[in-house]
Design a protein around this motif. Structure first.
Motif, PDB file in Angstrom:
ATOM      1  N   SER A 327     -16.233  14.261   7.668  1.00 23.56           N
ATOM      2  CA  SER A 327     -14.873  14.790   7.944  1.00 23.56           C
ATOM      3  C   SER A 327     -13.790  13.818   7.158  1.00 23.56           C
ATOM      4  O   SER A 327     -13.042  14.264   6.766  1.00 23.56           O
ATOM      5  CB  SER A 327     -14.725  14.579   9.556  1.00 23.56           C
ATOM      6  OG  SER A 327     -15.552  15.364  10.216  1.00 23.56           O
ATOM      7  N   VAL A 328     -14.056  12.443   7.079  1.00 19.31           N
ATOM      8  CA  VAL A 328     -13.284  11.483   6.247  1.00 19.31           C
ATOM      9  C   VAL A 328     -13.060  12.112   4.865  1.00 19.31           C
ATOM     10  O   VAL A 328     -12.046  12.391   4.151  1.00 19.31           O
ATOM     11  CB  VAL A 328     -13.549  10.294   6.326  1.00 19.31           C
ATOM     12  CG1 VAL A 328     -13.124   9.131   5.424  1.00 19.31           C
ATOM     13  CG2 VAL A 328     -13.451   9.608   7.856  1.00 19.31           C
ATOM     14  N   ILE A 329     -14.172  12.244   4.182  1.00 15.74           N
ATOM     15  CA  ILE A 329     -14.444  12.723   2.829  1.00 15.74           C
ATOM     16  C   ILE A 329     -13.918  14.154   2.576  1.00 15.74           C
ATOM     17  O   ILE A 329     -12.983  14.284   1.736  1.00 15.74           O
ATOM     18  CB  ILE A 329     -16.021  12.806   2.608  1.00 15.74           C
ATOM     19  CG1 ILE A 329     -16.519  11.239   2.488  1.00 15.74           C
ATOM     20  CG2 ILE A 329     -15.948  13.342   1.002  1.00 15.74           C
ATOM     21  CD1 ILE A 329     -18.074  11.164   2.455  1.00 15.74           C
ATOM     22  N   VAL A 330     -14.074  15.162   3.597  1.00 16.05           N
ATOM     23  CA  VAL A 330     -13.579  16.398   3.283  1.00 16.05           C
ATOM     24  C   VAL A 330     -12.154  16.552   3.446  1.00 16.05           C
ATOM     25  O   VAL A 330     -11.342  17.399   2.664  1.00 16.05           O
ATOM     26  CB  VAL A 330     -14.221  17.558   4.162  1.00 16.05           C
ATOM     27  CG1 VAL A 330     -13.467  18.581   3.783  1.00 16.05           C
ATOM     28  CG2 VAL A 330     -15.814  17.594   3.816  1.00 16.05           C
ATOM     29  N   ASP A 331     -11.529  15.549   4.538  1.00 11.32           N
ATOM     30  CA  ASP A 331     -10.084  15.607   4.801  1.00 11.32           C
ATOM     31  C   ASP A 331      -9.359  15.078   3.314  1.00 11.32           C
ATOM     32  O   ASP A 331      -8.457  15.448   2.912  1.00 11.32           O
ATOM     33  CB  ASP A 331      -9.841  14.820   5.688  1.00 11.32           C
ATOM     34  CG  ASP A 331     -10.195  15.498   6.976  1.00 11.32           C
ATOM     35  OD1 ASP A 331     -10.283  16.698   7.071  1.00 11.32           O
ATOM     36  OD2 ASP A 331     -10.107  14.786   8.096  1.00 11.32           O
ATOM     37  N   LEU A 332      -9.968  14.019   2.920  1.00  8.47           N
ATOM     38  CA  LEU A 332      -9.570  13.553   1.655  1.00  8.47           C
ATOM     39  C   LEU A 332      -9.422  14.435   0.604  1.00  8.47           C
ATOM     40  O   LEU A 332      -8.568  14.615  -0.263  1.00  8.47           O
ATOM     41  CB  LEU A 332     -10.341  12.269   1.131  1.00  8.47           C
ATOM     42  CG  LEU A 332      -9.588  11.514  -0.135  1.00  8.47           C
ATOM     43  CD1 LEU A 332      -8.159  11.123  -0.086  1.00  8.47           C
ATOM     44  CD2 LEU A 332     -10.317  10.154  -0.064  1.00  8.47           C
ATOM     45  N   ALA A 333     -10.634  15.095   0.136  1.00 11.16           N
ATOM     46  CA  ALA A 333     -10.788  16.062  -0.672  1.00 11.16           C
ATOM     47  C   ALA A 333      -9.890  17.166  -0.781  1.00 11.16           C
ATOM     48  O   ALA A 333      -9.204  17.567  -1.798  1.00 11.16           O
ATOM     49  CB  ALA A 333     -12.152  16.619  -0.620  1.00 11.16           C
ATOM     50  N   ARG A 334      -9.305  17.763   0.654  1.00 13.07           N
ATOM     51  CA  ARG A 334      -8.402  18.655   0.814  1.00 13.07           C
ATOM     52  C   ARG A 334      -7.193  18.352   0.369  1.00 13.07           C
ATOM     53  O   ARG A 334      -6.060  18.967  -0.361  1.00 13.07           O
ATOM     54  CB  ARG A 334      -8.320  19.153   2.229  1.00 13.07           C
ATOM     55  CG  ARG A 334      -9.640  19.826   2.830  1.00 13.07           C
ATOM     56  CD  ARG A 334      -9.351  20.461   4.160  1.00 13.07           C
ATOM     57  NE  ARG A 334     -10.692  21.265   4.640  1.00 13.07           N
ATOM     58  CZ  ARG A 334     -11.386  21.925   4.260  1.00 13.07           C
ATOM     59  NH1 ARG A 334     -10.475  22.907   3.338  1.00 13.07           N
ATOM     60  NH2 ARG A 334     -12.351  22.507   4.777  1.00 13.07           N
ATOM     61  N   LEU A 335      -6.475  16.822   0.480  1.00 16.00           N
ATOM     62  CA  LEU A 335      -5.466  16.411   0.073  1.00 16.00           C
ATOM     63  C   LEU A 335      -5.461  16.055  -1.348  1.00 16.00           C
ATOM     64  O   LEU A 335      -4.488  16.568  -2.018  1.00 16.00           O
ATOM     65  CB  LEU A 335      -5.132  14.752   0.570  1.00 16.00           C
ATOM     66  CG  LEU A 335      -4.492  14.506   1.666  1.00 16.00           C
ATOM     67  CD1 LEU A 335      -4.625  13.249   2.302  1.00 16.00           C
ATOM     68  CD2 LEU A 335      -3.023  15.019   1.957  1.00 16.00           C
TER      69      LEU A 335
END
Length: 351
Positions: A327-335
């Motif tokens: 979740s940390v990685i995907v949330d950052l990717a979305r930003l």
């Protein structure tokens, strides 16, 4: 220590209410600009389209006889460019609390461009008392100037006392945005024997045990700042604020800069300072997840929609802990994808 029920109350009548959660922003690099330099300041409108944060530096690297020009230059810079239109943060690093310039830095800047300013970076923070002072003063100035949103505070860890008090600093005020490592001043405060600004040191090493029959012993250079970064990240994450790597002073060594930035990224830092244009591309590349890692993280989230249970992917067990990591990685990717169309496509997030 404020009572919890009073923690989010404005500290001056008419000041804006503090944020209860930090605004969600991409801050891979904090790019430093000397506002007293007219030639550099003229490039700021273009720069604002290329970086996540532009910081007008009023402190170190500004000669004493240029302090007033730097302050005026920052105010002009803030007025002349619509940073918000580019999704770019506008910060300033004010002078130290024990300097003769700090008070006028805050008074004049908040009065003139307080509604455009996102963050005040405070150098050489030693304890929560420093944050309390700036917090109260900003509230009074915001109220007087009619500022509509609270100005956040970012602390630089530059002294041994500051590191010792890092947890108390992190929770000192709802204005706290985050912290940055200040390796040069911190090295001097600790009595460290180095003149480098960030990065490792060739004499700070570990050596392998002797091998019978061989005189060769492998040796590896170590990171002087690993302990401090880890302490800072823990304090920041525990309090819902952000940790940043500070300056890397050797502009000629891009490879070492990239390694230092990547170490900080892997340990939990949100971004780093960029002091030279060549470091911007390094920060963009480092403080964004690898597309392959994003793809695998998305597979974990798809396989565990509610984040519970356990599944096997490519022979590896995934459970609620790896779901949180994904979740940390995907949330950052979305930003990142929201600001970088090329990476959005690479992440499969451009739809």
């Amino acid at each position: 220590m404020k009572l919890p029920r009073r923690f989010f109350q404005p500290l001056a009548t008419g000041a804006p209410a503090p944020f209860r959660e930090l605004p969600v922003r991409l801050e891979r690099m904090i790019h430093f600009v000397p506002p007293h330099n007219d030639k550099v300041r003229a490039r700021v409108p273009d720069l604002a389209t290329q970086v996540d944060v532009v910081l007008g530096n009023l402190e170190d690297a500004v000669p004493a006889d240029q302090k007033l020009n730097a302050r005026k230059g920052f105010i002009a810079m803030a007025r002349d460019t619509d940073f918000a239109a580019h999704g770019t943060g506008l910060w300033t690093r004010v002078n130290a609390l024990n300097s003769p310039w700090l008070l006028d830095d805050l008074i004049e800047i908040v009065a003139e461009v307080g509604n455009k300013l996102d963050v005040v970076m405070v150098p050489k923070v030693e304890g929560p008392w420093d944050i309390h002072y700036v917090d109260q003063l900003l509230a009074q100035l915001e109220a007087r100037a009619g500022v509509s949103k609270p100005i956040l505070v970012h602390a630089i860890l530059e002294t041994a006392e500051g590191v010792a008090n890092v947890d108390a600093i992190a929770c000192a005020s709802p204005r706290m945005h985050g912290m940055s490592l200040g390796p040069a001043d911190l090295a001097a405060s600790r009595g460290m024997k180095t003149t480098r600004v960030g990065g490792g040191h060739p004499d700070y090493r570990v050596i392998a045990d002797p091998t019978p029959g061989s005189s060769e012993r492998s040796s590896v250079q170590q990171d002087l700042w690993h302990y401090t970064i880890a302490r800072m990240v823990d304090a920041c994450q525990a309090n819902g604020i952000k940790a940043f790597y500070g300056p890397f002073g050797d502009f000629s060594d891009a490879a070492a800069c990239e390694v230092q930035f990547r170490n900080a990224f892997l340990m939990g830092c949100a971004g780093a300072w960029t002091l030279h244009p060549s470091q911007v591309a390094i920060a963009k590349g480092v403080f964004a997840p690898d597309p392959g890692e994003v793809a695998f993280a998305k597979r974990i989230l798809e396989a565990m929609p509610d984040g519970t249970g356990a599944v096997m992917l490519d022979g590896k067990m995934q459970d609620d802990a790896t779901w949180k990591q994904a979740s940390v990685i995907v949330d950052l990717a979305r930003l990142v994808a929201a600001k970088d169309p090329d990476l959005a496509r690479a992440y499969g997030l451009d739809a």
